[in-house]
Scaffold this motif. Structure first.
Motif, PDB file in Angstrom:
ATOM      1  N   SER A 102       0.987  -1.364   0.132  1.00 40.69           N
ATOM      2  CA  SER A 102      -0.166  -0.222   0.142  1.00 40.69           C
ATOM      3  C   SER A 102       0.589   0.731  -0.216  1.00 40.69           C
ATOM      4  N   GLU A 103       0.702   2.371  -1.076  1.00 41.53           N
ATOM      5  CA  GLU A 103       1.352   3.826  -0.886  1.00 41.53           C
ATOM      6  C   GLU A 103       1.290   4.231   0.621  1.00 41.53           C
ATOM      7  N   GLN A 104       0.874   3.479   1.387  1.00 37.84           N
ATOM      8  CA  GLN A 104       0.608   4.319   2.485  1.00 37.84           C
ATOM      9  C   GLN A 104       0.425   3.078   3.430  1.00 37.84           C
ATOM     10  N   SER A 105       1.600   2.684   4.170  1.00 37.97           N
ATOM     11  CA  SER A 105       2.115   1.968   5.463  1.00 37.97           C
ATOM     12  C   SER A 105       2.997   2.213   6.416  1.00 37.97           C
ATOM     13  N   THR A 106       2.428   1.934   7.910  1.00 35.76           N
ATOM     14  CA  THR A 106       2.927   2.114   9.311  1.00 35.76           C
ATOM     15  C   THR A 106       3.757   1.033   9.170  1.00 35.76           C
TER      16      THR A 106
END
Ligand SMILES: [Fe+2]
Ligand SMILES: [Fe+2]
Lengths: 560, 470
Positions: B298-302
């Motif tokens: 995912s483009e946003q990843s923790t």
């Protein structure tokens, strides 16, 4: 030396002539232990011990007294716990001390005081030393909790002396030294009455105290001394202690404390501060096994099982109090398996008929229990040259994990023998945990077949692969993996939240049934520690901090 | 029988001096060979003209010879150690790199290595039957070269697991051979690695797009504070470059041949003439590109943020970046869909690290497109190939669940589905490509759907006997 700033290093060394707060008088089979607190004798500065209120220093002396009564005074069959102050038995833990203390200090203090009170009950149950609380004045909070640890509670009937647990109404915390638990569990006070009692700051006195079972008897002032003496004599009469027994002396412990560790004769601790761990080694017995019980008495405090137990006890207490950041304890033993078993046989053979041997066994039991409730990660490393056999195996079983080396380390000579474990009868109930089960029984809770099977393996030397199969160890890496596995495991552990670890370990260590003792640690203590960190107690406007300022606590009213 | 592994396994990690590692690899090697024999290339060969890495120096890893594949000397190579190397990013920036796995990060590092390690043998399994339809001996040899090197990459990851992760690592190394591409019970970890590579066009696309994802993943691990991982990946990147060369030039040659046929027959419809139409090439690009983008996560990843902060995984060319390498105060802009609109949003830079890597990858992919279009231009063909929009056909990340056309229009599901066959390979397209796949094993000969290469391997001519059959 301590890593915790503004906390003095605490020593647990003391002896009766050095007591500042207690007077101990032994007269035949009765001992009088009188609380006479020196107001200026706080263990740390910042408060006065008014109204016979106590702090850790007072309790260190009490612990010492309980131990000496058991080992040095086998002739004592009843202990009268009373106060040297007029009309005031004890006001409990000092509030200003609690208000100024850090959370770890409070928690440690409560744990230690709880252990001492459990020890008092243990003396009554297992040593034939019945403790009687003679409340010659008001016993409030921790003062009443001290009395609750005694077998009988006598209260002077002077129309003013009362027993009370005022923590909830006055301080916004709990009577955390077993008070709530013992009132209902041991004294069998009805829960609604217990509720009223624990919220009524002035407490209960006179006949009502008896009616509510908070005390056993109220005695008018005139008859007080006589009645107390009578009750003590009666209790002594029921004791199983042998007549004419000679005590042994508990000499001061010899220890060498350096920046890197603590070294005793049979126990050693090396600090690895960077990794936040301490490596503890318990050395097995050396020299001849006493062939008679007389020889055991002759050796006294020098008898290895007792000497080792005292040192281990002292080490646990010191590490727990002074070394908060050493969060992982590695436990090793070193010595000869056969010797360890031979000494253990002496204990097993005589603990029924000899008071001293019996005391030693119960003492080791209590020290193991201390380990059980220690809020540190405990890891046993079982290597060649170790002597985890019988009673000493309990040390490993008390740990959260056990790692056993399979085979030898490469650099070691391949001679000698690989690491071994030996089960003995001791592992099947001689040293129960606070849940009433043996450590094996807890480990294999609900699986009696396994425990029964293990029982057939007693006396045999069990090597790593088999220990793994029997479920006695967590893992058995060989020399190729040993160092890496252990290092990584320790580093991983060190990276986890210390609070979560404490909670997790405490949950895993105690399975199955609850006892009054386990409930005190698992329920009362856990709740108390939660309350201690809540703003309603410890915040600037909390009850603990506002106590004695004339201002009322400002509570956050949300129920959580 | 004892095997002298210091002879057998070329290495620069002092295998002979590490009894521990030797023993661990000893027990793993037979299982690897069994795996190679059962899951590796299906076409039987006598020997293959292969490059074998025997050292990390320039000459050492370009050593060519005819070798029997199962006797290929899979070696363990780490790039040279830089003893002053320091952590370049994250919370521990500036501290010396780790030569051991810190217990605190054991689980994360092991996971990263296992995921990377799982893709290496997976591609060998996916390409297992391709040799049966090789368009030339030259191509067959290239396929096998990629295969043995993916095998070596597996060794590289297994080396790390064995050397640094104890028993648990050994168990994971074992599991790398037990999972198999497409296996219903025990598939490979990443979905894209469970699809068979059915034809050579797919193989070229895979080596161009999917191996390139591998390159970027290795690039982030090369920055790792765990030095042995960093050095391992640095050397793997050199080999990976050849795999992408196979992809780039493979598509070059398909395109060149298509152009040739289009001019020869004066039509775009070259299928009847034994070529692969550019439309089909474009659809394969669309498919492989979008599937490979999904591999970035995912483009946003923790997770990516945590790995970065801990020093486990850096950014592409971390040390050349001109910022604080900690990124706690930085922001990044990412594209996303909101309220039925394609738009962009500012998010904490730490959370956008997968997006950052993906962007590097996208611009790298463009270069191939330029190259293929040059081939078309030179051939006088007007048609151009393009990369679809990053949001096209995505199943992972911010675009998943949305319907975006190759040109970047957000449309409804029905509209998108109606055009699917124009954008992605259809059964008919695949069948056509498959019918073209006929083996050509005669030296110097080539299949009709692809142009011959402009150079042979290691200065050998195209008609060199790169592969001997039994
Ligand atoms: Fe690879
Ligand atoms: Fe590759």
């Amino acid at each position: 030396m301590s890593t915790t700033t503004d906390q003095p290093e605490v020593s647990f060394d003391t002896e009766p002539s050095a007591y500042r707060h207690w007077k101990i008088d032994v007269d035949g089979e009765i001992a009088q232990l009188r609380l006479d607190i020196d107001e200026a004798g706080g263990i740390v500065p910042g408060y006065e011990l008014k109204m016979n209120s106590y702090d850790l220093g007072v309790d260190i002396e009490l612990y010492d007294a309980t131990q000496r009564l058991r080992f040095e005074h086998p002739e004592v069959r009843a202990v009268v716990l009373t106060s040297a102050k007029d009309r005031n038995f004890c006001a409990g833990a000092n509030i200003r001390m609690l208000a100024q203390s850090s959370h770890p200090w409070k928690v440690n203090f409560c744990k230690f005081t709880n252990e001492t009170r459990n020890g008092i009950e243990d003396a009554t149950a297992n040593s034939g030393q019945t403790w009687i609380a003679a409340l010659n004045g008001t016993a409030a909070g921790g003062g009443y909790e001290m009395a609750l640890a005694c077998e009988q509670i006598l209260l002077i009937d002077d129309n003013s002396s009362a027993v009370s647990l005022p923590e909830v109404p006055l301080l916004g915390v709990l009577p955390g030294t077993g008070g709530l638990t013992r009132v209902i569990d041991k004294r069998r006070v009805r829960k609604d009455r217990a509720d009223v009692f624990a919220t009524r700051s002035e407490g209960v006195r006179g006949k009502q105290a008896v009616e509510w079972r908070l005390v056993d008897e109220v005695i008018p002032k005139r008859q007080w001394d006589e009645a107390v003496a009578e009750r003590a004599a009666a209790a002594a009469g029921r004791s199983t202690r042998p007549a004419g027994a000679q005590g042994i002396t508990l000499p001061p412990l010899q220890r060498e404390v350096t920046a890197d560790g603590i070294r005793y004769q049979h126990v050693e601790a090396r600090f690895e501060r960077e990794q936040g761990l301490v490596e503890i080694t318990v050395f097995g017995p050396e020299g001849d096994v006493p062939d008679t019980v007389e020889r055991v008495h002759e050796l006294g405090a020098g008898f290895w099982p007792l000497a080792m137990t005292r040192e281990l006890d002292d080490l646990i207490l010191r590490l727990r109090t002074n070394e908060l950041e050493l969060g992982t304890w590695i436990v090793r033993t070193k010595g000869d398996v056969e010797d360890a078993l031979a000494f253990e046989r002496v204990i097993a053979e005589h603990s029924r008929d000899d008071w001293l041997v019996n005391e030693i066994r119960h003492y080791f039991k209590r020290v193991l229990k201390r380990l059980d409730v220690t809020s540190r990660s405990l890891i046993a490393l079982i290597e060649p040259g170790s002597c985890f056999a019988g009673a000493l195996l309990e040390l490993a079983l008390a740990c959260d994990r056990q790692y056993m080396l399979e085979g030898f380390m490469e650099e070691d000579s391949q001679e000698g023998e690989p690491a071994q474990l030996v089960l003995s009868e001791s592992n099947f109930g001689a040293f129960p945990m606070s849940n009433g089960l043996s450590r094996l029984g807890s480990r294999f809770y609900g699986d009696d077949d396994t425990v029964a099977k293990l029982r057939q393996e007693t006396g045999r030397r069990i090597e790593a692969v088999e220990a793994m199969e029997l479920g006695l160890v967590t893992d058995a890496p060989d020399d190729i993996d040993w160092e890496d596995e252990i290092r990584i495991m320790l580093e991983e552990r060190a990276s986890l939240s210390p609070d979560a670890l404490t909670g997790m370990e405490a949950n895993h260590r105690f399975v199955g049934p609850e006892t009054m003792e386990s409930r005190i640690f698992s329920r009362l203590t856990a709740w108390q520690n939660w309350i201690f960190v809540r703003p309603n107690a410890s915040g600037p406007d909390g009850a603990l901090r506002r106590y004695g300022t004339g201002r009322k606590a400002d509570f956050d009213r949300k129920r959580v | 029988m004892s095997i002298d592994y210091s002879e057998k396994i070329p290495n620069n990690v002092d295998l002979a001096g590490d009894r521990k590692l030797q023993r661990a690899l000893e027990s793993w090697q037979p299982n690897f060979l069994t795996w190679w024999k059962t899951m590796g290339p299906a076409v039987p060969t006598e020997d293959v003209y292969l490059r074998t890495a025997v050292a990390v120096g320039r000459e050492g890893w370009a050593h060519f010879d005819h070798v029997a594949m199962e006797e290929y000397r899979w070696g363990v190579f780490l790039a040279e150690r830089n003893s002053d190397r320091r952590i370049a990013f994250g919370e521990q920036k500036g501290e010396p790199v780790w030569q051991q796995v810190p217990g605190e990060y054991r689980a994360d590092l092991q996971r990263l290595i296992v995921i990377q390690g799982d893709t290496e043998p997976a591609s060998v399994e996916q390409q297992r039957r391709l040799g049966e339809t090789a368009p030339s001996l030259y191509d067959l040899r290239n396929l096998f070269q990629v295969n043995v090197e993916e095998g070596r990459h597996l060794w590289a990851m297994v080396y790390l697991l064995h050397a640094y992760f104890g028993r648990n690592g050994r168990e994971e190394a074992e599991a790398l051979l037990q999972r198999n591409s497409g296996d219903l019970d025990s598939p490979r970890i990443l979905g894209a690695f469970n699809e068979e590579t059915p034809d050579w066009l797919s193989f070229f696309m895979f080596t161009y797009f999917t191996d390139r994802d591998g390159k970027y993943q290795l690039g982030t691990l090369k920055e790792s504070a765990f030095d042995p991982l960093s050095r391992t990946c640095e050397f793997m990147l050199k080999e990976e470059a050849h795999h992408m060369f196979v992809g780039t030039t493979g598509v070059d040659r398909v395109v060149a041949r298509a152009a040739e046929l289009m001019r020869e027959h004066d039509t775009d419809e070259i299928a009847p003439h034994g070529g692969i139409p550019l439309d089909v090439v474009q659809k394969y690009i669309n498919f492989h590109y979008s599937v490979s983008l999904d591999l970035f996560g995912s483009e946003q990843s923790t997770n990516a943020a945590n790995y970065f902060t801990a020093g486990l995984k850096g950014r592409w060319q971390e040390e050349r970046r001109k910022d604080d390498h900690v990124l706690t105060d930085d922001a990044a802009r990412i594209q996303l869909v909101r309220d039925g609109q394609l738009t962009s949003d500012e998010v904490p830079a730490l959370l956008a690290l997968n997006h950052d890597l993906q962007s590097e990858y996208v611009s790298d992919c463009e270069s191939g497109l330029k190259r293929w279009n040059r081939v078309l231009e030179k051939a006088g063909v007007g048609r151009r190939l393009t990369l679809p929009h990053v949001g096209f056909n995505r199943h992972v990340g911010v675009f998943s669940g949305h319907h975006i056309t190759p040109s970047g229009q957000l449309v409804g599901e029905d509209a998108w589905e109606a055009k699917r066959d124009a954008w992605l390979p259809t059964e008919a397209d695949k069948t056509h490509v498959r019918t073209l796949m006929r083996p050509v094993y005669e030296p110097g000969k080539i299949a009709g759907w692809i142009a011959p290469p402009t150079h042979g391997i290691n200065d050998k001519p195209f008609d060199y006997e790169y592969v001997h059959f039994p």
